[in-house]
Scaffold this active site. Sequence first.
Site, PDB file in Angstrom:
ATOM      1  N   CYS A 124       0.853  -1.193   0.000  1.00 13.95           N
ATOM      2  CA  CYS A 124       0.000   0.000   0.000  1.00 13.95           C
ATOM      3  C   CYS A 124       0.893   1.249   0.000  1.00 13.95           C
ATOM      4  O   CYS A 124       1.891   1.300   0.713  1.00 13.95           O
ATOM      5  CB  CYS A 124      -0.926   0.004   1.216  1.00 13.95           C
ATOM      6  SG  CYS A 124      -1.990  -1.454   1.282  1.00 13.95           S
ATOM      7  N   CYS A 340      -0.458   4.612  13.460  1.00 14.53           N
ATOM      8  CA  CYS A 340      -0.792   3.694  12.376  1.00 14.53           C
ATOM      9  C   CYS A 340       0.086   3.897  11.162  1.00 14.53           C
ATOM     10  O   CYS A 340       0.292   5.000  10.703  1.00 14.53           O
ATOM     11  CB  CYS A 340      -2.223   3.916  11.920  1.00 14.53           C
ATOM     12  SG  CYS A 340      -3.358   3.127  12.994  1.00 14.53           S
TER      13      CYS A 340
HETATM   14  N1  SAH Z   1      -2.339  -5.069   6.946  1.00 15.68           N
HETATM   15  C1  SAH Z   1      -3.507  -4.791   7.679  1.00 15.68           C
HETATM   16  C2  SAH Z   1      -3.230  -4.418   9.120  1.00 15.68           C
HETATM   17  C3  SAH Z   1      -2.089  -3.480   9.438  1.00 15.68           C
HETATM   18  S1  SAH Z   1      -2.218  -1.805   9.013  1.00 15.68           S
HETATM   19  C4  SAH Z   1      -4.328  -3.733   6.990  1.00 15.68           C
HETATM   20  O1  SAH Z   1      -3.825  -3.095   6.080  1.00 15.68           O
HETATM   21  O2  SAH Z   1      -5.477  -3.571   7.354  1.00 15.68           O
HETATM   22  C5  SAH Z   1      -3.296  -1.067  10.220  1.00 15.68           C
HETATM   23  C6  SAH Z   1      -4.032   0.164   9.665  1.00 15.68           C
HETATM   24  O3  SAH Z   1      -3.164   1.310   9.517  1.00 15.68           O
HETATM   25  C7  SAH Z   1      -4.624  -0.093   8.282  1.00 15.68           C
HETATM   26  O4  SAH Z   1      -5.931   0.396   8.196  1.00 15.68           O
HETATM   27  C8  SAH Z   1      -3.687   0.712   7.424  1.00 15.68           C
HETATM   28  O5  SAH Z   1      -4.262   1.001   6.192  1.00 15.68           O
HETATM   29  C9  SAH Z   1      -3.400   1.907   8.276  1.00 15.68           C
HETATM   30  N2  SAH Z   1      -2.252   2.708   7.815  1.00 15.68           N
HETATM   31  C10 SAH Z   1      -1.166   2.274   7.141  1.00 15.68           C
HETATM   32  N3  SAH Z   1      -0.336   3.309   6.861  1.00 15.68           N
HETATM   33  C11 SAH Z   1      -0.889   4.418   7.393  1.00 15.68           C
HETATM   34  C12 SAH Z   1      -0.514   5.790   7.449  1.00 15.68           C
HETATM   35  N4  SAH Z   1       0.626   6.210   6.918  1.00 15.68           N
HETATM   36  N5  SAH Z   1      -1.343   6.660   8.055  1.00 15.68           N
HETATM   37  C13 SAH Z   1      -2.491   6.218   8.630  1.00 15.68           C
HETATM   38  N6  SAH Z   1      -2.897   4.947   8.619  1.00 15.68           N
HETATM   39  C14 SAH Z   1      -2.115   4.039   8.002  1.00 15.68           C
HETATM   40 FE1  SF4 Z   2      -1.133  -2.408   3.241  1.00 14.81          FE
HETATM   41 FE2  SF4 Z   2      -1.599  -3.232   5.757  1.00 14.81          FE
HETATM   42 FE3  SF4 Z   2       0.444  -4.259   4.377  1.00 14.81          FE
HETATM   43 FE4  SF4 Z   2       0.562  -1.738   5.198  1.00 14.81          FE
HETATM   44  S1  SF4 Z   2       0.497  -3.550   6.501  1.00 14.81           S
HETATM   45  S2  SF4 Z   2       1.103  -2.517   3.144  1.00 14.81           S
HETATM   46  S3  SF4 Z   2      -1.580  -1.105   5.029  1.00 14.81           S
HETATM   47  S4  SF4 Z   2      -1.719  -4.456   3.869  1.00 14.81           S
END
Ligand code: SAH
Ligand code: SF4
Length: 349
Positions: A124, A340
């Site tokens: 992501c 997060c």
């Molecule tokens: N991989 C899973 C769980 C870990 S991430 C997932 O993506 O759901 C936990 C949350 O933090 C997710 O909703 C993710 O999208 C969010 N997140 C990741 N990077 C972030 C950022 N830079 N600012 C705010 N939220 C973020």
């Molecule tokens: Fe996407 Fe969650 Fe993996 Fe970060 S930890 S790359 S938000 S799937």
Amino acid sequence: MEDITKENKIRLSGLDKNELENFMESLGEKKFRASQILSWLYTKNASNFDEMTDIKKDLREKLSEISYITDVKIKTKQISTDGTLKYLLEYKDGQTAECVLMRFDNRANLTACVSSQIGCAMGCKFCATGQRGIIRNLEPYEILEQILTIQRDTGLKVTNVVFMGQGEPFNNYNNMMRAIELINNCLMIGIRRITVSTCGIVPKIYDISNEELIPTLAISLHAPNSALREQIMPVEKRYNIEELKKALKFYTEKTGKRVTLEYVLIGRLNDTKECAAELAYFMKDLKCNVNLIPYNPVNTDINFKKPDKKDIMKFKYILEASGKKVTVRLERGADIDAACGQLKGRVEK
Ligand code: SAH
Ligand code: SF4
């Protein structure tokens, strides 16, 4: 048992009651010893055998010869001004992962945010972990140890667990499920207090809906339509938002539970009134609530911005008008990079 050398001592952390009973029986001990050890491991957070005072000394000595409690170490620990604690744990192969303890002043809740993998393969665009790529899955006990380490170190009892640290839990499905079982059975944390967050690995949403033990589900949606979602989340190409919605409806109907939609608000990208209206429409017929997460800037090449306060409030207002419960996530531990998306494990700079 005489041939057990130091190198292949038995690790106790991660064993459940049955496994401990078998272990005790193999030593010619009574089964009830297993319950005592279980309680020392998971309720009284023992870190060595000497603490286990109701176990006779010769058994304690024998145990320390042939077994050990854990091989997970605290590498660093940071304390935020808001009370959030962030631990960097080191596993036996030298790899590291982070876990975070969040306290909320007005509640008795102590929430542990745990990692499910070292790194993440999903890439992501807004996420620090995603920039690291995948290194490996965590074992069930390596996930459990994150909570135990917090409890041993603070002397506090964790009440809630969220799989929102590093990694995509559904890409490590079996280990995640076993960890949930251990957290539920051994640490006695109710299944309703365990939340798994996924970026939307659709087949696993069906799988988890059919499990015996079903945690609360949080979905990283982050966009109200496929075109925008694809720009920030590569997973959209594999499992698109419509397939995702079908799977979520299956989960809510099968389990009767509500899902939480997580939505990272990125300034002027997905935080517009139009996006809010489209999101409201998307979730109209879905049993859900929404958690808005203001984007935390991370060091990536991409120049995403934090959302403006007034845009957050407008976005929230539009969703609320559609009758959903909307929360805006407080930024916890931002000063120690524990917010997060900021968890990276060992930072390679
Ligand atoms: N991989 C899973 C769980 C870990 S991430 C997932 O993506 O759901 C936990 C949350 O933090 C997710 O909703 C993710 O999208 C969010 N997140 C990741 N990077 C972030 C950022 N830079 N600012 C705010 N939220 C973020
Ligand atoms: Fe996407 Fe969650 Fe993996 Fe970060 S930890 S790359 S938000 S799937």
